[in-house]
Design a protein around this motif. Structure first.
Motif, mmCIF file in Angstrom:
data_model
loop_
_atom_site.group_PDB
_atom_site.id
_atom_site.type_symbol
_atom_site.label_atom_id
_atom_site.label_comp_id
_atom_site.label_asym_id
_atom_site.label_seq_id
_atom_site.Cartn_x
_atom_site.Cartn_y
_atom_site.Cartn_z
ATOM 1 N N ALA A 187 18.725 74.392 -21.990
ATOM 2 C CA ALA A 187 17.462 73.658 -21.906
ATOM 3 C C ALA A 187 16.480 74.437 -21.055
ATOM 4 C CB ALA A 187 17.676 72.264 -21.330
ATOM 5 N N ALA A 212 20.632 75.905 -17.832
ATOM 6 C CA ALA A 212 19.238 75.506 -17.608
ATOM 7 C C ALA A 212 18.409 76.722 -17.212
ATOM 8 C CB ALA A 212 19.156 74.431 -16.525
ATOM 9 N N GLY A 269 17.059 72.937 -25.986
ATOM 10 C CA GLY A 269 16.070 71.881 -25.817
ATOM 11 C C GLY A 269 15.036 72.205 -24.772
ATOM 12 N N VAL A 299 12.876 70.223 -21.444
ATOM 13 C CA VAL A 299 12.823 69.094 -20.519
ATOM 14 C C VAL A 299 11.557 69.248 -19.692
ATOM 15 C CG1 VAL A 299 13.990 67.903 -18.619
ATOM 16 C CG2 VAL A 299 15.348 69.050 -20.412
ATOM 17 N N PRO A 301 12.015 73.448 -30.228
ATOM 18 C CA PRO A 301 13.169 72.977 -29.443
ATOM 19 C C PRO A 301 14.027 72.041 -30.291
ATOM 20 C CG PRO A 301 11.173 71.816 -28.774
ATOM 21 C CD PRO A 301 10.750 72.843 -29.779
#
Length: 295
Positions: A63, A94, A136, A138, A172
């Motif tokens: 992400a 991340a 993804g 965030v 994404p």
């Protein structure tokens, strides 16, 4: 005394190549000067800071994390590092994004940085042991607007590009938006974010295109939203209108509006009620197969 065998030697003997990225490493988005750069200071160099889970096996989800800050600063601790650590706890790699900011930089620089971040991680997915189909984004507050923008403005990449990163798609695979700025036109927008992103006198068509309630399509990725009713900085109307647009387009979406809590809470670990949002997110990520289990 038996000599210690270097870790890299042990890895090589086991047939596992060392991971070419390291926890805490800062990765510039471009190898040279970024497009549209107006200087060479740190703020002019968009980059990703790497936060890795304890184990990074082939096919690890990832992400991009976009901290908020009204498009004028970055809340990189409670909306960056801490969030990255939470994602790591679920086995997600991340990458906290340092994107360029207003008033020095305006659209389309910010969304270009976010799109490049997604492309970079996807282009390096095999090398970094990541799943290119589980990458993804965030975002929180203004960073939520950036994440939303990346979720509604993307392409499949340019197959003829000389830069391999530009050949990767920028869509994404999922989006997580915390108390996001959504609209650039409605009365309930966040005026400071709009000015920092678009300038004092924004083009009405550009402002409308960057308003999430108008930008959702059937290709927008599954989205999780959380918000509080007490938030007077970025009112809940932002999340609500975006959720309704997602619902109308048939995009899988889940939204949680908590009664109590101010703006900018991050994980809200000091609030037993509001901090439940991260548990709800973990369940949602498991539902969509982003994570295989929740510890």
């Amino acid at each position: 005394m038996i000599a210690m065998v270097p870790v890299l030697v042990l890895l090589a003997q086991a047939g596992a190549a060392p991971l070419p990225i390291a926890d805490g490493q800062v990765l510039p988005l471009w190898s040279g000067q970024a497009p549209g750069a107006l200087g060479s200071d740190e703020a002019d160099v968009p980059a990703l800071t790497v936060f890795l889970p304890r184990a990074v096996a082939a096919g690890t989800p990832a992400a991009i994390v976009c901290p908020g800050g009204s498009y004028a600063r970055l809340a990189s601790n409670h909306e960056g590092r801490q969030v990255a650590a939470f994602l790591n706890s679920m086995g997600i790699a991340a990458f906290v994004l340092r994107y360029r900011l207003g008033p020095k930089y305006h659209h389309p620089i910010e969304i270009g940085d976010a799109q490049r971040a997604i492309r970079l991680v996807r282009a390096r997915a095999a090398e970094w042991r990541l799943d290119p189909a589980r990458i993804g984004i965030v975002g929180f507050s203004a960073g939520g607007h950036l994440a939303m923008s990346a979720s509604t403005h993307f392409d499949a990449g340019n197959p003829s590009a000389a830069d391999a990163v530009d050949r990767a798609g920028s869509r994404p695979d999922f989006a997580v938006l915390g108390y996001p700025v959504i609209s650039m036109t409605a009365p309930w927008t966040h005026a400071g974010s709009r000015t920092n992103l678009l300038g004092e006198h924004p083009d009405p068509e550009v402002a409308r295109a960057l308003s999430g309630e108008n930008a959702v399509t059937t290709a927008t990725p599954p989205t999780f939203l959380f918000q509080t009713s007490e938030d007077t900085v970025v009112p809940a109307e932002n999340s609500v209108h975006y959720y309704l647009a997602l619902r109308k387009a048939g995009v899988p979406a889940e939204m949680h509006v908590f009664e109590k809590g101010p703006h900018g809470v991050g994980l809200a670990n000091d609030d037993p009620a509001l901090s439940e949002w991260s548990t709800l997110l973990a369940n949602w990520l498991r539902l969509h197969g982003i994570v295989k289990h929740v510890d």
